[in-house]
Design an enzyme around this catalytic site. Structure first.
Site, PDB file in Angstrom:
ATOM      1  CE  LYS A   1      22.189  46.833  -1.999  1.00 48.30           C
ATOM      2  NZ  LYS A   1      22.263  48.070  -1.707  1.00 48.30           N
TER       3      LYS A   1
ATOM      4  CE1 TYR B   1       8.950  40.653  -9.022  1.00 53.08           C
ATOM      5  CE2 TYR B   1       8.599  39.286 -10.824  1.00 53.08           C
ATOM      6  CZ  TYR B   1       8.157  40.024  -9.759  1.00 53.08           C
ATOM      7  OH  TYR B   1       6.946  39.429  -9.075  1.00 53.08           O
TER       8      TYR B   1
END
Ligand code: NAD
Ligand code: UDP
Ligand code: UDP
Length: 333
Positions: free
Chosen positions: A95, A149
């Protein structure tokens, strides 16, 4: 600084390791700096020395929520960077990368600001091409423990490039390779901070796998030079630029160097290799050299010595130094 050249600059993630050095540099140049951070991995200590500067302002804010401010430039650094931090809450990591990028791009679009993205060498994943050039598309596991990531940062790059194509934004994308230096979080689990803390405490240095995997480490001051040059470069093509130090070392070698630089009597201890750990990583920085006239100036030993001084001071401040474990006449620190 003259009104004409002074800019209002937003730095998201400004209380983190790289962000705090960037804020410091921009404040010193006379710009008005707005540091936005939710203190997920960053700390107020990192920017405490800037709080009294008239041209520095700190705002606690999470970039996954909209932000309405008036600025001329945006450096988007907000995102946990070390594996233990970004894997702690992987959904929040994605997010932050994706919603954070959308919000900062929406802001840049509204106020017509140039925007810089802190991307990463992780977009190359466990690279099959060595050294990595910007035109390599990468080798990334979309469902592994590092994916939140890697894929978050890849999606952010897509968003940046599409906001440029679709809305004409002026963008800069830095693919940052492993960077180290003062203000790294001592407990972030990254190899330099782990080895430094272990060496200074006289504990064994935990080498994951057989220690032959490699990384290329760039000292923080060199990296911040590159950030500012890239932001100010005349090239508006929006293409990503590798930033890092091409000097490649194995984890075994960096362990030995950190032991030497700290004058520690620590030994090495083998630990299991984490899943999806990239095998080799080295930037090809031809593009940065040509576009920015930049290359790293700090040698690994010089950078490690400066970093050791920082970690030693932190340990001393917390009363944790283990001087009996460190040989007399230590080389640095
Ligand atoms: P860091 O963890 O020290 O700094 C990240 C900062 O972002 C912290 O201050 C954190 O509190 C803040 N942050 C996290 N989520 C946020 C959110 N939702 N809203 C607002 N702030 C938030 O890490 P760093 O090493 O300084 O990395 C900075 C940037 O550079 C990151 O985007 C990272 O992905 C990128 N990068 C760093 C390296 C490196 O070696 N240090 C390598 C490649 C890329
Ligand atoms: N946004 C923001 N600050 C602004 C302008 C926009 O945070 O000053 C956020 C807002 O949440 C918006 C997002 O950026 O949803 C994307 O903006 P854009 O204008 O691209 O799209 P839209 O507003 O149509 O969703
Ligand atoms: N590593 C290690 N010992 C440690 C921490 C990390 O051997 O205590 C290794 C890790 O497995 C990886 C390399 O060092 O191969 C770099 O790890 P880091 O987390 O610093 O960066 P990244 O993997 O994200 O490049």
């Amino acid at each position: 600084m003259k009104e004409l050249t002074r800019k209002r600059i937003l730095v998201t993630g400004g209380a983190g390791f790289l962000g705090s050095h960037l804020c410091e540099r921009l404040v010193a140049q006379g710009h008005d700096v707005l540091c936005v951070d939710n203190f997920y991995t960053g700390t107020k200590d990192n920017i405490a020395h800037l709080l009294d500067c008239a041209n520095f302002e700190l705002m606690r804010h999470d970039v996954t929520f909209p932000l309405y401010v008036e600025v001329d430039e945006i450096y988007n650094l907000a995102c946990p960077a070390s594996p233990i931090h970004y894997q702690y809450d992987p959904v929040q990591t994605t997010k932050t990368s994706v919603h954070g990028a959308i919000n900062m791009l929406g802001l840049a679009k509204r106020v017509k600001a140039r925007i810089f993205q802190a991307s990463t060498s992780e977009v190359y994943g466990d690279a099959l091409v060595h050294p990595q050039k910007e035109d390599y598309w990468g080798h990334v596991n979309p469902i592994g423990p590092r994916s939140c990531y890697d894929e978050g940062k890849r999606c952010a790059e897509t968003l940046f490039v599409d906001y440029r194509r679709q809305h004409g934004l002026s963008i800069r994308i830095a693919r940052i390779f492993n960077t180290y230096g003062p203000r790294m979080h001592p407990a972030d689990g990254r190899v330099v901070s782990n080895f430094m803390m272990q060496a200074l405490r006289g504990e064994p240095l935990t080498v994951y796998g057989d220690g032959t995997q490699t990384r290329s480490f760039c000292y923080v001051d060199d990296m911040i030079d590159a950030f500012v040059r890239l932001m100010n470069s005349g090239d508006d093509s929006g293409g990503p630029v590798n930033l890092g130090n091409p000097h490649e070392v194995s984890m075994r070698e960096i362990a030995q160097r950190i032991i030497a630089v700290t004058g520690s009597s620590s030994t090495l201890a083998a630990r299991p290799l984490p899943a999806d750990d990239p095998w080799h990583r080295q930037p090809d920085i031809s593009r940065a050299r040509q576009l920015l006239g930049w290359e790293p100036a700090t040698s690994l030993d010089e950078g490690l010595q400066k970093t050791a001084r920082y970690f030693r001071a932190r340990l001393a401040a917390s009363g944790q130094t283990a001087p009996q474990a460190v040989k007399a006449g230590a080389a640095a620190g």
